[in-house]
Design a protein around this motif. Structure first.
Motif, PDB file in Angstrom:
ATOM      1  N   CYS A  55      74.526  38.841  75.059  1.00  0.00           N
ATOM      2  CA  CYS A  55      75.070  40.145  75.415  1.00  0.00           C
ATOM      3  C   CYS A  55      76.346  40.479  74.649  1.00  0.00           C
ATOM      4  O   CYS A  55      76.946  41.529  74.887  1.00  0.00           O
ATOM      5  CB  CYS A  55      75.326  40.230  76.921  1.00  0.00           C
ATOM      6  SG  CYS A  55      76.691  39.169  77.471  1.00  0.00           S
ATOM      7  N   CYS A  86      79.037  35.741  73.631  1.00  0.00           N
ATOM      8  CA  CYS A  86      77.676  35.422  74.091  1.00  0.00           C
ATOM      9  C   CYS A  86      76.657  35.872  73.049  1.00  0.00           C
ATOM     10  O   CYS A  86      76.627  37.040  72.658  1.00  0.00           O
ATOM     11  CB  CYS A  86      77.410  36.133  75.408  1.00  0.00           C
ATOM     12  SG  CYS A  86      75.707  35.977  75.939  1.00  0.00           S
ATOM     13  N   CYS A 126      76.213  32.010  80.030  1.00  0.00           N
ATOM     14  CA  CYS A 126      77.065  33.185  79.953  1.00  0.00           C
ATOM     15  C   CYS A 126      77.303  33.691  81.367  1.00  0.00           C
ATOM     16  O   CYS A 126      76.354  33.966  82.111  1.00  0.00           O
ATOM     17  CB  CYS A 126      76.408  34.276  79.123  1.00  0.00           C
ATOM     18  SG  CYS A 126      77.316  35.838  79.237  1.00  0.00           S
ATOM     19  N   CYS A 143      76.037  37.749  81.561  1.00  0.00           N
ATOM     20  CA  CYS A 143      74.623  38.140  81.664  1.00  0.00           C
ATOM     21  C   CYS A 143      73.748  37.042  82.259  1.00  0.00           C
ATOM     22  O   CYS A 143      72.539  37.229  82.424  1.00  0.00           O
ATOM     23  CB  CYS A 143      74.082  38.558  80.296  1.00  0.00           C
ATOM     24  SG  CYS A 143      73.882  37.195  79.126  1.00  0.00           S
TER      25      CYS A 143
HETATM   26 ZN   LIG Z   1      75.930  37.065  77.953  1.00  0.00          ZN
END
Ligand SMILES: [Zn+2]
Length: 206
Positions: free
Chosen positions: A25, A22, A58, A61
């Motif tokens: 994150c 990601c 994602c 997150c």
């Molecule tokens: Zn993420």
């Protein structure tokens, strides 16, 4: 009024390839992308698809990206997923119905044309020819075959002309035909057909 416009449809959601992480994150293997089609509809019947779009998300997150804001490192994986996702057949439903309808009409038209040529080549008493008068291009009338012998037919002309490509329903009454007849040969009929003066043949009684 015809109602038409565009709609979107979800086609597929798939994880992005293992190893991609990601951009927000940095969690590995948490990214998914969804592919959507955009299609044109007429009265809500899908007609044809014309574009695909994708979003990435994602799952860790919950950060999401539309195609325009997609981080550059995700472009290749998302592009591959889009390419391998096909427009579903139902996106083409309207075009399919149109193509089938046109094919059907064309086959029916060809059968009718074949009948017409066969009827012209071997006239029967009772055949009715639709005549398009060349002077006034919107007027149609009829010729009725009173007798047919060898290559010659005796025809009676209808005494009326109307603005209808299929005048038979309105004009085909015995009292509307001339009492006099004239002789035409099968060749005359074929020449009239080729010139567009004789546009149709109906054989009402078999
Ligand atoms: Zn993420």
């Amino acid at each position: 009024m015809i109602i038409y416009g565009f709609k979107g449809a979800h086609l597929r959601t798939a994880p992005l390839p293992a190893g991609s992480s990601c951009p927000a994150c940095a969690t590995p293997d948490a990214l998914k992308a969804s592919v959507y089609s955009r299609y044109a509809h007429v009265y809500w019947i899908p007609f044809f698809p014309f574009s695909k779009s994708a979003v990435a998300l994602c799952e860790h997150c919950q950060q999401g990206w539309e195609e325009k804001t997609l981080p550059a490192e995700l472009h290749p994986a998302v592009r591959t997923l889009k390419k391998s996702t096909r427009f579903p057949l139902w996106n083409w439903a309207g075009v399919g119905v149109l193509v089938l309808g046109l094919a059907g009409a064309s086959i029916a038209g060809r059968y009718h044309e074949r009948d017409r040529l066969a009827y012209l080549a071997a006239p029967h008493a009772g055949d009715i020819y639709t005549i398009h008068s060349m002077g006034d291009s919107t007027k149609y009338s009829l010729l009725k075959v009173m007798s047919a012998k060898g290559n010659t037919v005796e025809v009676a002309a209808n005494e009326y002309e109307i603005d209808d490509r299929s005048p038979i329903n309105e004009l085909n009454a015995p009292e509307k035909y001339s009492k006099e007849t004239e002789s035409l040969t099968v060749l005359d009929l074929q020449i009239m057909h080729n010139k567009g003066q004789l546009t149709d043949v109906d054989r009402l009684e078999e």
